[in-house]
Write a protein that holds these residues in place. Structure first.
Motif, PDB file in Angstrom:
ATOM      1  N   ASN A 273       1.150  -1.134   0.329  1.00 42.64           N
ATOM      2  CA  ASN A 273       0.138  -0.118  -0.482  1.00 42.64           C
ATOM      3  C   ASN A 273       0.570   1.157   0.055  1.00 42.64           C
ATOM      4  O   ASN A 273       0.724   2.109  -0.982  1.00 42.64           O
ATOM      5  CB  ASN A 273      -0.791   0.371   1.064  1.00 42.64           C
ATOM      6  N   HIS A 277       1.659   4.457  -3.551  1.00 37.87           N
ATOM      7  CA  HIS A 277       1.738   4.788  -3.004  1.00 37.87           C
ATOM      8  C   HIS A 277       2.407   5.963  -3.732  1.00 37.87           C
ATOM      9  O   HIS A 277       2.081   6.769  -4.167  1.00 37.87           O
ATOM     10  CB  HIS A 277       1.162   5.345  -1.690  1.00 37.87           C
ATOM     11  N   LYS A 280       2.618   5.667  -7.000  1.00 38.31           N
ATOM     12  CA  LYS A 280       1.180   6.247  -8.201  1.00 38.31           C
ATOM     13  C   LYS A 280       1.986   8.326  -8.279  1.00 38.31           C
ATOM     14  O   LYS A 280       1.158   9.225  -9.318  1.00 38.31           O
ATOM     15  CB  LYS A 280       0.444   7.173  -7.066  1.00 38.31           C
ATOM     16  N   THR A 281       2.791   8.289  -7.051  1.00 41.30           N
ATOM     17  CA  THR A 281       2.539   9.864  -7.302  1.00 41.30           C
ATOM     18  C   THR A 281       4.183   9.707  -8.137  1.00 41.30           C
ATOM     19  O   THR A 281       3.935  10.979  -8.813  1.00 41.30           O
ATOM     20  CB  THR A 281       3.753  10.058  -5.996  1.00 41.30           C
TER      21      THR A 281
END
Length: 628
Positions: A273, A277, A280-281
């Protein structure tokens, strides 16, 4: 500057004695700085003591560095004791900690902390002294029993600092010490304190370099990401990086450490997770202005993460992860390519576990994997990337007995060939595409040998469709690649006419099993051969008209060798054609004599084998060109 004292002492070591005397003389007069006379002069000039004292630092640093260079332990101890006896010696302490060996300072850390406590805040702030001490402790370790006490004493002072810039300058240095010698508990406490000090009034916006440095130090010492992400304040610390460019750089640093140090696959939900994140950034920072090199770097890091995710035998969970990753990283083509490869590997792992005998559940699962690939490939931009992935996915489908899905992949590849441009961009340079197309088609032909015909589409329907596309494709006028491809098609058709094919896919019946040497199938195969050969011969005749005689000679010999390797030369028509091609290759003097001699020797040698007497007769009809 730091190197000059060392060089000076190497060049003029005799001056060291004089410097030692000057140093001790300076210590005797140092108290005068805090006397009334100097204070009055400063007041008249309107100069604060805090601005005046640092003017001494360059000279003092120079003297201390010269004296401490290769100095024996007892001299350093004596100098330290002299400094300790002076009151208000903060400036001296700072120069001592800047010049002396880090090992000397580290072993006496508690002594230095005691001296720092006795210093007045006037003129030289204590937090700068603790910063200098922290810099030494980043280079050398203090005694193990003193480490916690040192951290507590230093942090008592640092945490009381009101100025965010003074605070973060110290905290950056001591974060290294904390990470080196303590557990995640102490690191979490330090991060929490930094967040507490830097969040009010968005003070973090003025201190991104220091905050980046702290993050780098933390991840440099915590390579176990399950431990790193269990540090409660690590992710809230990341949230302070509000500026996108800085945030992306920090995310890249985290992923670089993960890719370098994560050797075992993981399915830890905390890690997944958090890193999803982070990735994804990075992905969302890509826009139309992003350089290709930057895109490649980001894609490489995200692909490295994707490859390290494994749910073991829980293949359905693995596929779900790949589906989620596809939706998150859809703007980076190399990541999509990696996902397609990963899903293809997942289907093959399923086949391996089931030993090729799929149950209803696993058959549905591999079809889902194949569907994932079929949906994803069209979203890619690179034409040859799509072609090669269609071929790969078709092979995976075939290996898993998904025959209709395999046909769909191969048809998609065939329909894509007309879109291949004349030139493609390779590392920033435009290159002709035909060599890449030739390579792809060779691989495609190797697969088509084992692909069974669809019962509703007729004999060799995929080969026919491919030949039509090759015929209609616009080839370069000076290129013979189309004829080379036709030659490879003949090799394929020759292999298809055998009673038993050279290779098979387990549990998939190829045409040799389906047709069993059926005469109608062989007749269709022969018709295709005649059509392809007619195209080759037409091209050879056209080369004579274009005065491209050297090309004609090379192609003629290549075609001759193909017939020799794959044809049945007991057939009179084929035998005569091979003789004609031999003469054509030598007609205009462009044939390589050595090659022709070796070819003829090979034919004679093969003619000596049983049932090969027709080759001996053929050799008698193949004269070598004489040169005068």
């Amino acid at each position: 500057m730091a190197a000059l004292p060392k060089v000076g002492m190497e060049v003029a070591p005799h001056l060291k004695e004089s410097l030692n005397k000057n140093f001790f003389d300076f210590l005797l007069t140092f108290k005068q700085i805090h006397g009334d006379t100097v204070q009055n002069h400063l007041a008249v000039q309107g100069v604060e003591l805090s601005s005046y004292l640092p003017l001494y630092s360059p000279a003092m640093d120079w003297i201390f560095q010269c004296i401490s260079y290769h100095a024996p332990e007892n001299l350093l101890t004596e100098m330290m004791e002299r400094c300790k006896k002076l009151g208000n010696n903060a400036l001296l302490l700072n120069s001592v900690m800047s010049a002396f060996r880090a090992e000397f300072i580290a072993t006496r850390s508690l002594d230095f902390i005691g001296m720092i406590k006795e210093c007045s805040e006037a003129g030289f702030p204590k937090h700068l002294l603790f910063r200098s001490l922290g810099l030494n402790l980043a280079l050398a370790d203090p005694p193990e029993g003193d480490r916690l006490q040192i951290l507590n004493e230093a942090w008592k002072v640092i945490t009381k600092l009101k100025n965010p810039q003074d605070y973060i300058d110290c905290a950056e240095v001591w974060a290294e010490y904390t990470c080196r010698h303590f557990t995640k508990r102490e690191v979490n406490t330090v991060l929490a304190d930094i967040i507490k000090h830097m969040t009010p009034d968005r003070a973090f916006e003025d201190s991104y370099p220091q905050l980046q440095s702290i993050i780098k130090k933390v991840i440099a010492h915590f390579h176990d990401f399950s431990v790193l992400f269990s540090v409660e304040k690590f992710l809230p610390f990341l949230d302070m990086f509000q500026k996108e460019s800085v945030r992306v750089e920090v995310c890249k640093c985290i992923m670089e450490v993960f890719v370098k140090h994560q050797h075992e696959p993981t399915k830890d939900p905390v890690i997944l997770n958090a890193l999803l994140h982070v990735c994804k950034t990075m992905h969302d920072s890509v826009n139309a202005l992003t350089l290709e090199d930057e895109k490649r770097a980001l894609a490489c890091l995200i692909s490295g993460f994707v490859k390290m995710v494994s749910f073991g035998r829980d293949f359905e969970q693995q596929l779900s992860f790949y589906v989620e990753a596809r939706s998150m990283f859809c703007n980076l083509e190399p990541v999509l390519v990696q996902l397609i490869h990963s899903v293809s590997r997942l289907a093959m792992e399923t086949r391996k576990v089931m030993k090729g005998n799929h149950s209803r559940k696993t058959a549905a699962f591999v079809r889902a994997c194949v569907a994932y690939c079929f949906i994803t490939i069209p979203s890619l931009v690179g034409i040859f990337t799509r072609l090669n992935l269609y071929l790969l996915a078709g092979q995976v489908a075939l290996a898993n007995q998904c025959l209709s899905q395999a046909d769909a992949f191969f048809k998609a590849a065939i329909s894509l060939i007309p879109e291949v441009p004349k030139t493609i961009n390779i590392d920033g340079k435009m290159r002709p595409s035909e060599p890449f197309l030739l390579e792809f088609l060779c691989n495609f032909f190797s697969t088509l040998l084992i692909v069974p015909d669809h019962p509703e589409h007729g004999v060799l329907f995929l080969v026919r469709e491919l030949l039509n596309v090759i015929q209609d494709y616009t080839w370069e006028d000076t290129s013979d690649d189309r004829i080379r491809i036709y030659t490879y098609v003949l090799h394929l058709l020759s292999a298809m006419s055998q009673e038993t094919y050279l290779y098979h896919v387990d549990k998939v019946d190829s045409n040799d099993s389906l047709y069993g040497g059926d005469s109608k199938f062989l007749a269709e195969n022969n018709k295709l051969c005649e059509t392809v050969m007619a195209q080759i011969l037409e091209h050879l005749r056209a080369l004579a008209k274009d005065e491209a005689l050297k090309r004609q000679s090379l192609l003629g010999l290549s075609f001759f060798n193909s017939i020799l390797a794959h044809g049945d030369l007991r057939n009179n028509r084929l035998n005569q054609l091979s003789v004609n091609l031999w003469h054509l290759a030598q007609r205009h003097g462009y044939a390589d004599t050595r090659t022709m001699v070796k070819t003829l020797e090979y034919i004679k040698k093969r003619g000596e084998q049983p049932d090969m007497t027709h080759l001996t007769e053929l050799a008698l009809r193949l004269p070598l060109q004489t040169r005068t």
